[in-house]
Design a protein around this motif. Structure first.
Motif, PDB file in Angstrom:
ATOM      1  N   GLU A 253       0.835  -1.198   0.000  1.00 35.04           N
ATOM      2  CA  GLU A 253       0.000   0.000   0.000  1.00 35.04           C
ATOM      3  C   GLU A 253       0.870   1.248   0.000  1.00 35.04           C
ATOM      4  OE1 GLU A 253      -3.141   0.706  -1.037  1.00 35.04           O
ATOM      5  OE2 GLU A 253      -3.321  -1.285  -0.148  1.00 35.04           O
ATOM      6  N   PHE A 254       1.949   1.200   0.769  1.00 41.88           N
ATOM      7  CA  PHE A 254       2.856   2.336   0.891  1.00 41.88           C
ATOM      8  C   PHE A 254       3.470   2.680  -0.463  1.00 41.88           C
ATOM      9  CE2 PHE A 254       7.295   3.679   1.453  1.00 41.88           C
ATOM     10  CZ  PHE A 254       7.096   4.901   2.081  1.00 41.88           C
ATOM     11  N   ALA A 257       0.838   4.047  -2.933  1.00 44.05           N
ATOM     12  CA  ALA A 257       0.507   5.432  -2.618  1.00 44.05           C
ATOM     13  C   ALA A 257       1.687   6.344  -2.971  1.00 44.05           C
ATOM     14  CB  ALA A 257       0.161   5.575  -1.139  1.00 44.05           C
ATOM     15  N   VAL A 260       1.727   7.007  -6.751  1.00 50.00           N
ATOM     16  CA  VAL A 260       0.737   7.996  -7.190  1.00 50.00           C
ATOM     17  C   VAL A 260       1.124   9.383  -6.695  1.00 50.00           C
ATOM     18  CG1 VAL A 260      -1.666   8.708  -7.042  1.00 50.00           C
ATOM     19  CG2 VAL A 260      -1.095   6.274  -7.272  1.00 50.00           C
ATOM     20  N   ALA A 261       1.402   9.488  -5.393  1.00 50.10           N
ATOM     21  CA  ALA A 261       1.724  10.789  -4.812  1.00 50.10           C
ATOM     22  C   ALA A 261       2.995  11.347  -5.439  1.00 50.10           C
ATOM     23  CB  ALA A 261       1.888  10.654  -3.298  1.00 50.10           C
ATOM     24  N   ALA A 264       2.248  12.583  -8.960  1.00 49.17           N
ATOM     25  CA  ALA A 264       1.425  13.794  -8.917  1.00 49.17           C
ATOM     26  C   ALA A 264       2.291  15.000  -8.548  1.00 49.17           C
ATOM     27  CB  ALA A 264       0.290  13.630  -7.915  1.00 49.17           C
ATOM     28  N   LEU A 265       3.106  14.879  -7.510  1.00 50.42           N
ATOM     29  CA  LEU A 265       3.932  16.004  -7.075  1.00 50.42           C
ATOM     30  C   LEU A 265       4.971  16.351  -8.137  1.00 50.42           C
ATOM     31  CD1 LEU A 265       4.401  15.338  -3.267  1.00 50.42           C
ATOM     32  CD2 LEU A 265       2.985  17.048  -4.399  1.00 50.42           C
ATOM     33  N   VAL A 267       4.894  15.768 -11.402  1.00 56.53           N
ATOM     34  CA  VAL A 267       4.289  16.396 -12.581  1.00 56.53           C
ATOM     35  C   VAL A 267       3.856  17.822 -12.253  1.00 56.53           C
ATOM     36  CG1 VAL A 267       2.331  16.306 -14.175  1.00 56.53           C
ATOM     37  CG2 VAL A 267       3.587  14.218 -13.627  1.00 56.53           C
ATOM     38  N   GLY A 287       1.342  14.394 -18.763  1.00 54.27           N
ATOM     39  CA  GLY A 287       1.323  14.383 -17.295  1.00 54.27           C
ATOM     40  C   GLY A 287       0.152  13.551 -16.781  1.00 54.27           C
ATOM     41  N   MET A 288      -1.008  13.731 -17.426  1.00 52.44           N
ATOM     42  CA  MET A 288      -2.195  12.997 -17.013  1.00 52.44           C
ATOM     43  C   MET A 288      -2.004  11.491 -17.253  1.00 52.44           C
ATOM     44  SD  MET A 288      -4.993  13.551 -15.547  1.00 52.44           S
ATOM     45  CE  MET A 288      -5.508  15.247 -15.681  1.00 52.44           C
ATOM     46  N   LEU A 291       0.010  10.006 -14.541  1.00 54.17           N
ATOM     47  CA  LEU A 291      -0.770   9.844 -13.314  1.00 54.17           C
ATOM     48  C   LEU A 291      -1.746   8.668 -13.447  1.00 54.17           C
ATOM     49  CD1 LEU A 291      -1.375  10.923 -10.529  1.00 54.17           C
ATOM     50  CD2 LEU A 291      -3.114  12.394 -11.527  1.00 54.17           C
ATOM     51  N   LEU A 292      -2.373   8.542 -14.620  1.00 53.30           N
ATOM     52  CA  LEU A 292      -3.323   7.437 -14.812  1.00 53.30           C
ATOM     53  C   LEU A 292      -2.619   6.086 -14.718  1.00 53.30           C
ATOM     54  CD1 LEU A 292      -5.565   8.757 -17.741  1.00 53.30           C
ATOM     55  CD2 LEU A 292      -6.297   8.229 -15.407  1.00 53.30           C
ATOM     56  N   PRO A 295      -1.299   4.098 -10.622  1.00 54.06           N
ATOM     57  CA  PRO A 295      -1.877   2.998  -9.829  1.00 54.06           C
ATOM     58  C   PRO A 295      -1.827   1.667 -10.579  1.00 54.06           C
ATOM     59  CG  PRO A 295      -3.585   4.569 -10.501  1.00 54.06           C
ATOM     60  CD  PRO A 295      -2.289   5.133 -10.933  1.00 54.06           C
TER      61      PRO A 295
ATOM     62  N   LEU B  35      -7.012  10.522  -2.941  1.00 55.43           N
ATOM     63  CA  LEU B  35      -5.632  10.650  -3.405  1.00 55.43           C
ATOM     64  C   LEU B  35      -5.582  10.867  -4.908  1.00 55.43           C
ATOM     65  CD1 LEU B  35      -2.557  10.372  -3.044  1.00 55.43           C
ATOM     66  CD2 LEU B  35      -2.828   7.910  -3.201  1.00 55.43           C
ATOM     67  N   PHE B  42      -4.727  18.567  -8.949  1.00 55.06           N
ATOM     68  CA  PHE B  42      -3.485  19.294  -8.715  1.00 55.06           C
ATOM     69  C   PHE B  42      -2.672  19.443 -10.001  1.00 55.06           C
ATOM     70  CE2 PHE B  42       1.114  18.620  -7.492  1.00 55.06           C
ATOM     71  CZ  PHE B  42       1.372  19.945  -7.220  1.00 55.06           C
ATOM     72  N   ILE B  43      -2.469  18.346 -10.734  1.00 55.90           N
ATOM     73  CA  ILE B  43      -1.601  18.491 -11.903  1.00 55.90           C
ATOM     74  C   ILE B  43      -2.283  19.320 -12.991  1.00 55.90           C
ATOM     75  CG2 ILE B  43      -0.317  16.353 -11.437  1.00 55.90           C
ATOM     76  CD1 ILE B  43      -1.630  15.187 -13.927  1.00 55.90           C
ATOM     77  N   VAL B  64      -2.312  15.217  -0.695  1.00 56.25           N
ATOM     78  CA  VAL B  64      -1.778  13.980  -1.276  1.00 56.25           C
ATOM     79  C   VAL B  64      -1.091  13.147  -0.210  1.00 56.25           C
ATOM     80  CG1 VAL B  64       0.029  13.110  -2.791  1.00 56.25           C
ATOM     81  CG2 VAL B  64      -1.592  14.790  -3.650  1.00 56.25           C
ATOM     82  N   SER B  68      -2.409   9.550   1.395  1.00 55.98           N
ATOM     83  CA  SER B  68      -1.535   8.376   1.300  1.00 55.98           C
ATOM     84  C   SER B  68      -1.410   7.693   2.652  1.00 55.98           C
ATOM     85  CB  SER B  68      -0.137   8.774   0.834  1.00 55.98           C
ATOM     86  OG  SER B  68      -0.206   9.430  -0.391  1.00 55.98           O
ATOM     87  N   ILE B  72      -2.719   3.982   4.064  1.00 57.98           N
ATOM     88  CA  ILE B  72      -1.842   2.900   4.539  1.00 57.98           C
ATOM     89  C   ILE B  72      -2.275   2.441   5.933  1.00 57.98           C
ATOM     90  CG2 ILE B  72       0.520   2.318   5.206  1.00 57.98           C
ATOM     91  CD1 ILE B  72       1.354   4.528   3.093  1.00 57.98           C
TER      92      ILE B  72
END
Lengths: 572, 550
Positions: A253-254, A257, A260-261, A264-265, A267, A287-288, A291-292, A295, B35, B42-43, B64, B68, B72
């Motif tokens: 999970e970490f 996440a 994705v995070a 996102a940051l 981009v 960029g999109m 992001l898509l 995941p 998320l 955001f982007i 974000v 996250s 978790i």
């Protein structure tokens, strides 16, 4: 990995071959679906980018939207076909393995003391084989996806944006490593835990099996409390392990996440020129798209984690099959029917025969010699446990014993199996009726016997009178081991089999057990008439039966005593 | 479904934890939605901004990060709490099953020795145990998340609310309902096909000798293959239904996504919606499909949980095996045993005991012999009220046995039955089942009388050695003697021994009979056996034939 773990993996690989094209389809289609996913994400990102950044009119984007819908549906279709193909492949593998195991079980000697009992065999051949299902239908396709798709996605993304590409290419393979690291510490505890758990469910099943005994000893309340207590104690211990074990899912999970995070940051910061790691400017579409895809890179791993236990289940099942049934070959041993064949009556000559109890602890019959002339009818009397059944089973080559046995002046071991079985008939002490109709059960003696022959055999064994009273007559279905018939009725169904054979040597073990005197006389009369011109050896308790024979012996003190028979008949 | 509801009281005890697990799983999904939605917003916003470094970074990046970490932690908590509640439920369910079973023993027709029933009960308990976590929970999540997202749509993008809401409702409600309805028959047929397959193996193995002798092993293998193909076909049909359900859910998800996209494109072109919000919404919709992906699995789990609940309920609804007297009499330790013209038969089968009479005085040792199947064991069952006679009466001290509480009756007589089990436990605990306050000396004495003292003393941990199926430290004969020792440990004044020397070789058997008189001193003994007894083993020997003593 342990040696046993390796063999079970090898065995799974070996079995996989029987999955055929379907299994390949199950493994390949999700990969194609994965490829289409990239196209779909790209198109969706394009639509969003064009609309938002370039203010394109919705009408102009209609083809792309329809393409997205088409791709989504095609992917769903591919997924469905792949899933069903996985089931087809798994069923093919299970069917093949069941056949191998069943044929191998039947290829052993029926008197093999080490062979597992029927219940254990059924559990191994039916339940444990079923437990392999998830491995082939779900785990295998998931493991291929997890191995390939993250890398393929990463490789596609890398030329578009090296930072995101590297992030995916590095983190995705790292996940299994981290999961393994986290799992490693918990492994030992988990193994012990698994043992304790199987011990407890074993205990639960065990107590359940013996629950009547517990009730009779007045243990109802104590055992109910005991089972709850044991469950609770195990829960506390299990949770201690799970606290660590679940860290591995937290790791997954970490990373997901983080992916994705991170994208996102990255981009977003690139767009506002906070980060300048690219040589060319980034479009919103690209960029999109990144992001898509973020995941999706981790999804195959999540899928694998969801099906991970299927592998452990399959390995445990294979181990259990091996424990119960031993090693098994790749292909089913061919087992063919043996046609009954007509022939002359068979003479029997025994010299120095010594029979022991099945555990070989004790001799029941010692240094026995006798001869039965072709066509002679003889009886063998003796209390139960005196070795009558063992004796008959020796003559039918179901058991080995010391001493020589000759049939028609030929050592029994020199008789080809087909000839011996085709020309002899043994009614065992506890004949088994199979789940099927009464007629099926009788016809087992000669598959393909005509209805008239079956009918006649049923009449001769006095099955017909009671069958007539049943709703479907001879076609009445009887359960496992003759459920629904009384002992005497079941016995007569088994005796009816005799009349479909052309045996030159007839061995009957207590043919009139469970029958009253009138029935006994009538059935014996029919048997004797049928046995004219055939050799007949009958083991019996009944003096009346013995009296109708040419000769009778009584087993006493491990030897044979001649018995006078009252009524001599002029046979051979 | 109704059967599942009857287990509500059990679930209710764990309701807090189960709801917390459900809540955490919702938080997990919602953070996932948050998320991806925030990231998309955001982007897009940053791509459109002309403010450059002046863009407010703090809110989105904090969002974000927060989503996250919440995701978790929530996932971890959900799994831990959910498993804890499930394991507690497992304890509850096992206790419930035992409490429900005891008064209903012996079960009609089927014996619990039958491996099939035991494995079915264990599987049923497991199916009910995980019902909440894998069946009910995900379906509730799908409904809640779908409804929540629809509400967000109504607020931000009304044009998408209808297609999204309808598609999600169909996926979370209509598809599962259809699957349950359509799958009911297929599921039953699959179970039947599997039972047939099992019967074929049982017939093949138990009838192995017959099949070999008749030369029809080929036929047996062919029939088994046929049954296997039928079972495979049924499973594929059932699997096909699940596959079709999964396909339907995915197509609905596709429609929800495309519906949202089209509405969004229109709204953005018309200036009713800002680009970044539209991107955020679309990604949130994509993330919300996490709840639909498990629907099919949940449905099949729910179906099996319902079937399991029905079977367990049917078991619990059985009437108690025997009616307890309203005013139970007291059994005197020196009560004599009497059978007065008893007739008994199983089901509609002809009677095994026919006009059967027998009297046994206190302290007397009698043996009943006879061919197998003659009804010897039935005599013991009638005494213990595990069966009721059709006619005539069974008495203790002149009072009919149905005038005593069954617990008293069982305490008065200790049975060594033909299928007495050795439990997976220590030697000590196996013996203590006979009488839980017995001292070690008494246990050793009983082991001595059963001729097992030497063997147990030679075991590495003596009385504390683990035995039973897993331990396999006992041979069949030793297991039998351990069960005898268990009966000897009990304080019952009457011992009922059913074929006590089965699985013993003749020498051991003789040794056993020679010490029987000594071992059972002061007790009444009813010994059922087909073995020949040495002089002095018992006071009287009866032979049972044709339902009567001869």
């Amino acid at each position: 990995m342990t040696a046993r773990g390796q063999t079970s993996r090898k065995m799974l690989n070996r079995l996989q071959r029987h999955g055929g094209a379907a299994l390949w389809l199950a493994m390949i289609l999700p990969l194609i679906g994965g490829g289409l996913l990239v196209w779909q994400a790209w198109t969706l990102a394009h639509v969003l980018g064009e609309t938002i950044e370039n203010h394109a009119a919705p009408q102009a984007l209609m083809p792309s939207v329809l393409l997205i819908l088409g791709l989504l549906i095609v992917r769903a279709g591919l997924g469905a076909i792949g899933e069903q193909a996985g089931l087809v492949g798994a069923e093919a593998i299970k069917q093949q393995l069941r056949q191998v195991l069943f044929a191998q079980r039947l290829a052993r000697s029926p008197r093999d003391a080490d062979a597992p009992a029927s219940g254990l065999s059924a559990s191994a051949i039916v339940d444990q084989v079923e437990a392999l299902d998830g491995y082939f239908a779900r785990y295998l396709p998931a493991s291929i996806q997890a191995a390939l798709l993250p890398l393929v996605f990463g490789a596609i993304i890398l030329p578009l944006d090296w930072v995101a590409g590297v992030l995916f290419l590095v983190t995705a393979p790292l996940i299994p490593i981290f999961m393994a690291l986290v799992g490693w510490g918990a492994q030992l505890a988990t193994d012990q835990q698994a043992q304790a758990l199987s011990h407890l469910s074993g205990r639960f099943a065990d107590r359940l099996r013996g629950i009547l005994t517990l009730k009779l000893f007045g243990r109802a309340e104590a055992e109910t409390a005991g089972i709850v207590q044991a469950s609770e104690a195990l829960r506390v211990r299990t949770l201690r392990v799970l606290r660590i074990a679940f860290l591995s899912s937290a790791v997954l999970e970490f990373f997901a996440a983080l992916g994705v995070a991170g994208v996102a940051l990255y981009v977003g910061l690139t767009f506002i020129d906070y980060l300048q790691l690219r040589t060319t400017p980034l479009t919103l579409s690209t960029g999109m798209f990144l992001l898509l895809m973020a995941p999706e890179v981790y999804n195959p791993l999540r899928l694998l984690a969801a099906h991970y236990h299927d592998r452990a289940t399959a390995k445990a099942a294979l181990l259990e099959i091996e424990t119960q049934l031993g090693d098994f070959p790749e292909a089913a041993s061919p087992l063919a029917d043996i046609e009954p064949r007509a022939g002359t009556p068979i003479g029997v000559e025994l010299v120095g025969l010594t029979l022991r109890t099945p555990d070989r602890m004790r001799a029941v019959l010692q240094d026995l010699s006798l001869s039965v002339k072709p066509g002679q009818h003889v009886a063998l009397l003796g209390p139960s446990g005196s070795g009558k059944s063992t004796f008959l089973e020796r003559l039918a080559q179901l058991r080995e014993a010391e001493g020589s046995v000759q049939l028609d002046d030929r050592a029994i071991s020199d008789w080809p199996e087909a000839e011996l079985r085709g020309r002899s008939f043994l009614l065992p002490q506890k004949p088994r009726l199979i789940h099927g109709s009464i007629a099926d059960n009788i016809a087992l003696a000669r598959p393909g016997a005509s209805r008239r022959d079956i009918q006649r055999a049923a009449e001769q064994a006095l099955v017909a009178p009671f069958a007539a009273a049943l709703p479907d007559g001879l076609d009445t279905i009887i359960g496992e081991d003759g459920l629904g018939l009384s002992g005497g009725q079941a016995q007569r169904v088994a005796v009816a089999r005799l009349f479909l054979r052309e045996a030159g040597l007839i061995l009957l073990d207590e043919p009139t057990a469970h029958l009253d005197q009138a029935l006994e006389a009538e059935v014996m009369g029919n048997i004797l008439a049928f046995a004219q011109g055939r050799t007949l050896i009958v083991a019996t308790h009944s003096l009346a039966v013995a009296a109708s024979m040419d000769k009778a012996w009584r087993i006493a003190g491990g030897g044979l005593l001649d018995m006078p028979v009252r009524r001599k008949r002029g046979a051979a | 479904m109704r059967a599942l509801l009857t287990f509500l009281p059990l679930y209710r005890r764990r309701l807090g934890a189960l709801l917390l697990a459900l809540l955490l799983s919702l938080v997990t999904i919602v953070s996932g939605v948050g998320l991806l939605g925030t990231s998309g917003w955001f982007i897009t916003a940053s791509a459109l901004t002309t403010a450059g470094l002046a863009f407010n970074l703090f809110v989105p990046s904090a969002g974000v990060r927060a989503f996250s970490f919440v995701r978790i932690l929530a996932r971890y908590g959900e799994r831990l709490i959910g498993h804890d509640a499930t394991l507690r439920l497992l304890s509850d369910l096992r206790g419930w099953l035992f409490a429900a079973l005891f008064p209903r023993l012996p079960l009609p027709d089927r014996s619990l020795r039958h491996g099939d029933l035991v494995s079915r009960l264990t599987a049923d308990v497991d199916a009910l145990d995980t019902a909440f976590l894998v069946a009910v929970g995900p379906l509730v999540s799908a409904v809640v998340v779908g409804a929540g997202m629809t509400a967000v749509m109504v607020w931000l993008l009304p044009g998408a609310a209808l297609p999204y809401g309808l598609a999600m409702a169909a996926a979370a409600l209509v598809v599962p309902t259809l699957m349950v309805v359509l799958g009911r028959n297929a599921g039953r047929r699959s179970v039947e096909a599997n039972a047939e397959l099992r019967a074929q193996v049982l017939d093949g193995v138990a009838g192995h000798a017959d099949l070999t002798l008749l030369g029809v092993l080929g036929t047996a293998v062919r029939r088994f293959a046929g049954a296997g193909l039928v079972a495979s076909g049924e499973r594929l049909r059932l699997g096909g239904l699940a596959t079709a359900g999964g396909f339907a859910v995915q197509v609905l998800a596709a429609l929800a996504l495309v519906g949202t996209l089209l509405a969004g494109l229109d709204a953005v072109a018309a200036g009713r919606l800002e680009g970044p919000v539209m991107a955020g919404l679309l990604l949130a919709v994509l993330a919300s499909f996490e709840v639909t992906s498990t629907i099919v699995r949940s449905v099949s789990k729910a179906t099996s949980a319902m079937a399991a609940a029905e079977r367990l309920q049917a078991l619990a609804a059985l009437p108690p095996a025997v009616a307890e007297p309203t005013q139970p009499q007291v059994i005197t330790p020196d009560a004599s045993i009497g059978f007065d013209r008893v007739t008994f038969g199983y089901g509609s089968l002809p009677p095994v005991l026919d006009d059967f009479s027998l009297a046994i005085g206190a302290g007397e040792r009698v043996a009943i012999s006879g061919p197998s199947g003659a009804g010897k064991s039935t005599i013991l069952r009638l005494l213990l009220r595990l069966a009721e006679p059709r006619q005539g009466q069974v008495t203790l001290g002149g009072t009919k046995v149905d005038q005593f509480a069954t617990a008293d009756l069982h305490a008065h007589m200790a049975l060594l039955s033909q299928d007495s089990p050795v439990f997976i436990d220590t030697v000590r605990n196996n013996l203590l089942i006979g009488r839980d306050d017995a001292s070690d000396e008494e246990l050793w004495a009983a082991l001595g009388k059963a001729q097992l003292e030497e063997h147990v003393a030679s075991l590495p941990r003596g009385l504390d050695t683990l035995i039973g199926e897993a331990g396999r430290t006992l041979s069949a004969g030793q297991a039998r003697r351990l069960c005898l020792a268990r009966a000897l440990v009990s304080a019952a004044p009457v011992l009922l021994l059913d074929e006590p020397t089965d699985a013993l070789d003749r020498e051991t058997e003789l040794a056993f009979f020679e010490t029987l008189a000594e071992a059972t001193k002061g007790r009444t003994v009813v010994l059922v056996t087909h073995a020949s007894l040495p002089e002095g083993t018992v006071d009287k020997i009866y032979t049972l034939r044709g339902g009567r003593l001869r």
